[in-house]
Each structure stands twice: as C-alpha cells, then as structure tokens.
Design a protein around this motif. Structure first.
Motif, mmCIF file in Angstrom:
data_model
loop_
_atom_site.group_PDB
_atom_site.id
_atom_site.type_symbol
_atom_site.label_atom_id
_atom_site.label_comp_id
_atom_site.label_asym_id
_atom_site.label_seq_id
_atom_site.Cartn_x
_atom_site.Cartn_y
_atom_site.Cartn_z
ATOM 1 N N SER A 106 0.807 -1.222 0.000
ATOM 2 C CA SER A 106 0.000 0.000 0.000
ATOM 3 C C SER A 106 0.839 1.271 0.000
ATOM 4 C CB SER A 106 -0.933 0.002 1.207
ATOM 5 O OG SER A 106 -0.175 0.044 2.408
ATOM 6 N N THR A 107 2.184 1.132 -0.064
ATOM 7 C CA THR A 107 3.039 2.314 -0.054
ATOM 8 C C THR A 107 2.723 3.196 -1.254
ATOM 9 O OG1 THR A 107 4.783 1.048 1.003
ATOM 10 C CG2 THR A 107 5.425 3.123 -0.025
ATOM 11 N N PRO A 108 2.475 4.484 -1.045
ATOM 12 C CA PRO A 108 2.143 5.349 -2.188
ATOM 13 C C PRO A 108 3.305 5.435 -3.176
ATOM 14 C CG PRO A 108 1.644 6.422 -0.087
ATOM 15 C CD PRO A 108 2.423 5.197 0.224
ATOM 16 N N LYS A 109 2.965 5.554 -4.432
ATOM 17 C CA LYS A 109 3.976 5.806 -5.453
ATOM 18 C C LYS A 109 4.337 7.294 -5.423
ATOM 19 C CE LYS A 109 2.191 2.200 -8.533
ATOM 20 N NZ LYS A 109 1.060 1.831 -7.657
ATOM 21 N N ILE A 110 5.559 7.587 -5.826
ATOM 22 C CA ILE A 110 6.001 8.976 -5.970
ATOM 23 C C ILE A 110 6.233 9.227 -7.456
ATOM 24 C CG2 ILE A 110 7.759 10.686 -5.382
ATOM 25 C CD1 ILE A 110 8.266 9.160 -2.790
ATOM 26 N N GLY A 112 15.463 6.136 -4.528
ATOM 27 C CA GLY A 112 14.328 5.545 -3.834
ATOM 28 C C GLY A 112 14.423 4.039 -3.672
ATOM 29 N N MET A 113 15.235 3.389 -4.489
ATOM 30 C CA MET A 113 15.278 1.919 -4.484
ATOM 31 C C MET A 113 15.690 1.319 -3.148
ATOM 32 S SD MET A 113 16.759 1.096 -8.301
ATOM 33 C CE MET A 113 15.780 1.478 -9.770
ATOM 34 N N PRO A 114 16.761 1.820 -2.488
ATOM 35 C CA PRO A 114 17.136 1.198 -1.200
ATOM 36 C C PRO A 114 16.059 1.332 -0.128
ATOM 37 C CG PRO A 114 18.938 2.523 -2.077
ATOM 38 C CD PRO A 114 17.733 2.844 -2.894
ATOM 39 N N LEU A 115 15.184 2.321 -0.270
ATOM 40 C CA LEU A 115 14.117 2.524 0.712
ATOM 41 C C LEU A 115 12.805 1.884 0.270
ATOM 42 C CD1 LEU A 115 14.761 6.292 1.570
ATOM 43 C CD2 LEU A 115 15.601 4.264 2.768
ATOM 44 N N ALA A 116 12.852 1.135 -0.835
ATOM 45 C CA ALA A 116 11.656 0.496 -1.399
ATOM 46 C C ALA A 116 10.572 1.524 -1.723
ATOM 47 C CB ALA A 116 11.117 -0.583 -0.464
ATOM 48 N N LEU A 117 11.005 2.710 -2.153
ATOM 49 C CA LEU A 117 10.072 3.730 -2.617
ATOM 50 C C LEU A 117 9.927 3.592 -4.122
ATOM 51 C CD1 LEU A 117 11.297 6.829 -0.548
ATOM 52 C CD2 LEU A 117 9.271 5.414 -0.127
ATOM 53 N N ASP A 118 8.709 3.513 -4.575
ATOM 54 C CA ASP A 118 8.411 3.337 -5.999
ATOM 55 C C ASP A 118 8.333 4.716 -6.646
ATOM 56 O OD1 ASP A 118 7.574 2.629 -8.501
ATOM 57 O OD2 ASP A 118 5.780 1.539 -7.850
ATOM 58 N N VAL A 119 9.459 5.166 -7.196
ATOM 59 C CA VAL A 119 9.551 6.500 -7.796
ATOM 60 C C VAL A 119 9.423 6.352 -9.312
ATOM 61 C CG1 VAL A 119 10.972 8.573 -8.056
ATOM 62 C CG2 VAL A 119 11.039 7.259 -5.913
ATOM 63 N N PRO A 144 3.230 12.343 -26.532
ATOM 64 C CA PRO A 144 1.952 12.735 -27.149
ATOM 65 C C PRO A 144 0.904 11.632 -26.989
ATOM 66 C CG PRO A 144 3.468 11.991 -28.837
ATOM 67 C CD PRO A 144 4.215 11.905 -27.530
ATOM 68 N N THR A 145 0.329 11.575 -25.810
ATOM 69 C CA THR A 145 -0.632 10.510 -25.536
ATOM 70 C C THR A 145 -1.787 11.055 -24.716
ATOM 71 O OG1 THR A 145 -0.932 8.357 -24.463
ATOM 72 C CG2 THR A 145 0.641 9.861 -23.455
ATOM 73 N N ASP A 146 -2.933 10.441 -24.888
ATOM 74 C CA ASP A 146 -4.095 10.762 -24.051
ATOM 75 C C ASP A 146 -4.271 9.717 -22.958
ATOM 76 O OD1 ASP A 146 -4.771 13.059 -25.476
ATOM 77 O OD2 ASP A 146 -5.884 11.906 -26.975
ATOM 78 N N GLU A 147 -3.300 8.814 -22.858
ATOM 79 C CA GLU A 147 -3.365 7.762 -21.850
ATOM 80 C C GLU A 147 -3.336 8.367 -20.450
ATOM 81 O OE1 GLU A 147 -0.655 3.973 -20.330
ATOM 82 O OE2 GLU A 147 -0.120 5.073 -22.147
ATOM 83 N N LYS A 148 -4.142 7.808 -19.571
ATOM 84 C CA LYS A 148 -4.201 8.271 -18.198
ATOM 85 C C LYS A 148 -3.241 7.466 -17.324
ATOM 86 C CE LYS A 148 -7.399 11.478 -18.400
ATOM 87 N NZ LYS A 148 -7.104 12.887 -18.057
ATOM 88 N N LEU A 149 -2.522 8.167 -16.454
ATOM 89 C CA LEU A 149 -1.648 7.491 -15.518
ATOM 90 C C LEU A 149 -2.486 6.849 -14.414
ATOM 91 C CD1 LEU A 149 1.001 10.334 -15.163
ATOM 92 C CD2 LEU A 149 1.329 8.165 -16.367
ATOM 93 N N PRO A 150 -2.074 5.701 -13.904
ATOM 94 C CA PRO A 150 -2.842 5.027 -12.843
ATOM 95 C C PRO A 150 -2.568 5.651 -11.469
ATOM 96 C CG PRO A 150 -0.929 3.708 -13.410
ATOM 97 C CD PRO A 150 -0.929 4.886 -14.358
ATOM 98 N N LEU A 151 -2.921 6.914 -11.321
ATOM 99 C CA LEU A 151 -2.654 7.620 -10.069
ATOM 100 C C LEU A 151 -3.664 7.213 -8.995
ATOM 101 C CD1 LEU A 151 -1.993 11.265 -11.346
ATOM 102 C CD2 LEU A 151 -0.342 9.425 -10.976
ATOM 103 N N ALA A 152 -3.156 6.911 -7.813
ATOM 104 C CA ALA A 152 -4.027 6.632 -6.673
ATOM 105 C C ALA A 152 -4.210 7.910 -5.864
ATOM 106 C CB ALA A 152 -3.426 5.537 -5.808
ATOM 107 N N ALA A 153 -5.259 7.944 -5.053
ATOM 108 C CA ALA A 153 -5.574 9.150 -4.288
ATOM 109 C C ALA A 153 -4.453 9.532 -3.331
ATOM 110 C CB ALA A 153 -6.874 8.952 -3.527
ATOM 111 N N ASP A 154 -3.733 8.529 -2.794
ATOM 112 C CA ASP A 154 -2.681 8.834 -1.827
ATOM 113 C C ASP A 154 -1.289 8.864 -2.456
ATOM 114 O OD1 ASP A 154 -2.538 6.139 -2.332
ATOM 115 O OD2 ASP A 154 -2.212 5.546 -0.242
#
Length: 364
Positions: free
Chosen positions: A7-11, A27-34, A42-52
């Motif tokens: 459940s760790t938020p992505k950065i 971020g890798m040594p701290l297991a932060l997903d950066v 040039p894309t209309d694709e939406k990023l899978p952003l979570a609320a947190d």
C-alpha cells in the motif's frame, strides 16, 4: 512470516530527465516506488494515479500536455503553488523583498521604464533576465551604457532588470524542510560557472564555514514562508562576508550532486524522505567532494580509472552546452585529487582547462 506492504504510495516525478532518474535510483534502497514521467509524450493515456500517491517535479516549468495536467492537478502535488511562484523571477524577487532576504537590487522592466532610468538606478551595467524560461545563461541581455544597448522591444513586462554585482565568488546551499517544519542543511558548496552553466562545485570547504549560519537562516526563512516540503537550492553571490540570493530552485539541484558521494544521505534521498514522511537524521558529510559537470563532451572511460571517482552518465545525446553527466571526485586525499585533476586536464577539451586549474587551486 512477514508480508510485503503493497500500500506504499507511489512517488510520481513530473519530468523524466536526469534528476528524475537519480530520484528513482535513490528511492530503491528505501523500497520507494519513484516513477519519472515523460510529460512530452503525445498521448491521451491516463496514468494510474491513486488518491494517496505523491507528485513532485524535477523542473520549475513544464509544457502543457495531458500528462502534465494530470500530475500537476493531483491533490498531492507537493509544493504545487511554489513552482510557478519561483519560476517567475518577478514573483521570486518580490518574495525575497517581502521576507527581507538580501538579493541584488532589481526592477520590473515595464512599459514606462527607460534605459536611462535603469542606468541611473543600477549603474553602467544592468542585466536583464527573462521572467521565465531562462536558465544556464539563456534568457539574459546586458544593458551597457557605454555601448548604448537597448531594451529588446518584446521584453517589456517579460523581464526584470538587476544591478550587476561585483561578487567575490558564487556559493550555493541545498537544504530541506520536512512536513513538520524541521529544516536540514548540507554544507555550502563553492561553485564555478562558465558561459552561464555550472561547471564545477566543491563541498565542504573550511573557509566557507563562517557563512553557513547566515545561509541557513536565509533559506530556512524562505522555505518556512512557503510551507515548502522537500529539497530546495539557493544560489548566492558572496560579497565579502555577506550573501545575496541570486536564484532559488524548488527541487534537487546540480550544485548538490556532490552529496551522492559525500554524504550518507544524498539530496535525492533527502527529498524523497521528506515527501514520504520518513525520518531525517542529522546530515553528516563523510568526504569532501569535487564535482565536475560534463557538458557537451563524449564519454571517456578513462574517467573510471581515477581513484575515488564516481561517474554519473545521463545517456543523453551529446550536444554543445548540454549537461550529459557529472563526475564526483573524492577530495579527502590532497595528492590523489590533484593527480586526478591533472589527469582530467590531459583527457578533456580546452574549455575544461581553466575550471580544472581553478579546482586544483582551491584544493591545494
């Protein structure tokens, strides 16, 4: 049996240049997903952003795109209002004046102001800077009274004018403020610019220690007033024992690259810790470092043979004036660093001879 916390938020990083890449690595040594994002895609694709999820940026300005809008409009875009305020030199200088933080005397180049007025206020040489977009020496224009230089017609309301400062040298301070208001600072770095681009930094230097508290008070006042969270850089002119702010950068900064080899927590990890509300202990530099910016030069694996050298190559197309990497050199052993700089002079092109000699002189 322990389980992985999924459940760790992505950065997410608005921009995917070298600063974003170095944040991802930190971020890798701290297991932060950066996740740096190519906002030019040039894309209309939406990023899978979570609320947190957390949003940061590697640059003060960015082009309008579907991806940049999605990131910059996210509720967790940390420091969102700060980027535009500091990217505009008019609002940045206005903030410094409001906070009584010393900076070069300046004025907005509005419709009514004349060259004569600017020379009367600021002297024979006046530097015009575009309010936005100028960096690494770009977006600047000198007014020289002896040459009758004129204000460009399309710079009205789009530029500020600054008094030319006869400074002794240039220094910078990289600091960080956490969400609870605590400020943390690295030692001052001594910087050398060539053609408006940072080409070398050295930190720490004992002879700059007496300026450290002055610099920290200035940057702490700025970050606190902005309720800023994360790493910010403050570039200054040293005039005697006084500092004048030249520019602020609300992000990790080129003059802080030395921290990757010189401190137990790099500026990139420090920024991520602040964003992710992780503990930040006292910053204790382990080694003095001489950082050489690699600008418009082809990669040379001879660099890897230098004792105590760490190469960061950005894997970008090499073009004149483009930052393509940097070298961090261990400066703790006097003879070793002087030998390394001498070797570099033999391997690098003409524009590096004077900066490398400058570094050697400072470290002798």
């Amino acid at each position: 049996m322990s389980s992985v916390n999924m459940s760790t938020p992505k950065i997410w990083v608005l921009g995917d240049g070298q600063l974003g890449a170095m944040m991802r690595h930190a971020g890798m040594p701290l297991a932060l997903d950066v996740r740096p994002v190519d906002i030019m895609s040039p894309t209309d694709e939406k990023l899978p952003l979570a609320a947190d999820d957390i949003i940061t940026a590697e640059r003060e300005q960015w082009p309008e795109s579907s991806l940049s809008r999605q990131l910059s409009e996210h509720p967790n875009f940390i420091n969102g209002p700060v980027f535009g305020r500091l990217a505009d030199r008019f609002t940045q200088k206005s903030l410094l004046d409001e906070l009584a933080v010393a900076t070069a005397p300046w004025a907005l180049v509005d419709t009514d102001i004349t060259e004569a007025t600017l020379h009367s206020r600021f002297g024979e040489r006046v530097l015009l800077k575009r309010r936005t977009g100028g960096y690494d020496g770009k977006g600047q224009h000198w007014l020289k009274q002896t040459e009758n230089t004129a204000i460009p017609a399309d710079w009205r309301h789009e530029a500020i004018a600054e008094q030319a400062i006869n400074f002794d040298e240039e220094v910078s301070l990289v600091g960080c403020r956490s969400a609870d208001g605590q400020c943390h600072f690295y030692p001052l770095a001594l910087n050398l610019h060539q053609d408006g681009i940072l080409i070398a930094s050295i930190s720490p230097l004992n002879r700059l220690e007496h300026l450290q508290s002055q610099a920290q008070e200035m940057l702490a006042k700025i970050m606190t007033a902005l309720e800023y969270v994360g790493v910010m850089a403050m570039e200054c002119f040293r005039v005697g024992d006084h500092l004048l702010v030249n520019e602020l950068a609300p992000r990790v900064h080129n003059s802080g690259h030395w921290t990757q080899a010189g401190c137990h927590i790099s500026q990139f990890e420090l920024h991520l810790r602040a964003l992710a509300h992780l503990p930040i202990p006292e910053l204790k530099p382990a080694l003095p470092i001489a950082m050489v910016n690699l600008i418009g030069v082809e990669r040379d694996d001879h660099w890897l043979s230098l004792p105590g050298a760490e190469l960061y190559w950005y894997n970008k197309e090499v073009r004149p004036g483009r930052k393509v990497g940097h070298l961090n050199l261990d400066a703790s052993d006097k003879q070793q660093i002087l030998s390394a700089l001498s070797s570099l002079q033999g391997w690098m092109p003409a524009q590096y001879q004077a900066p490398l000699s400058w570094m050697a002189d400072e470290l002798k």
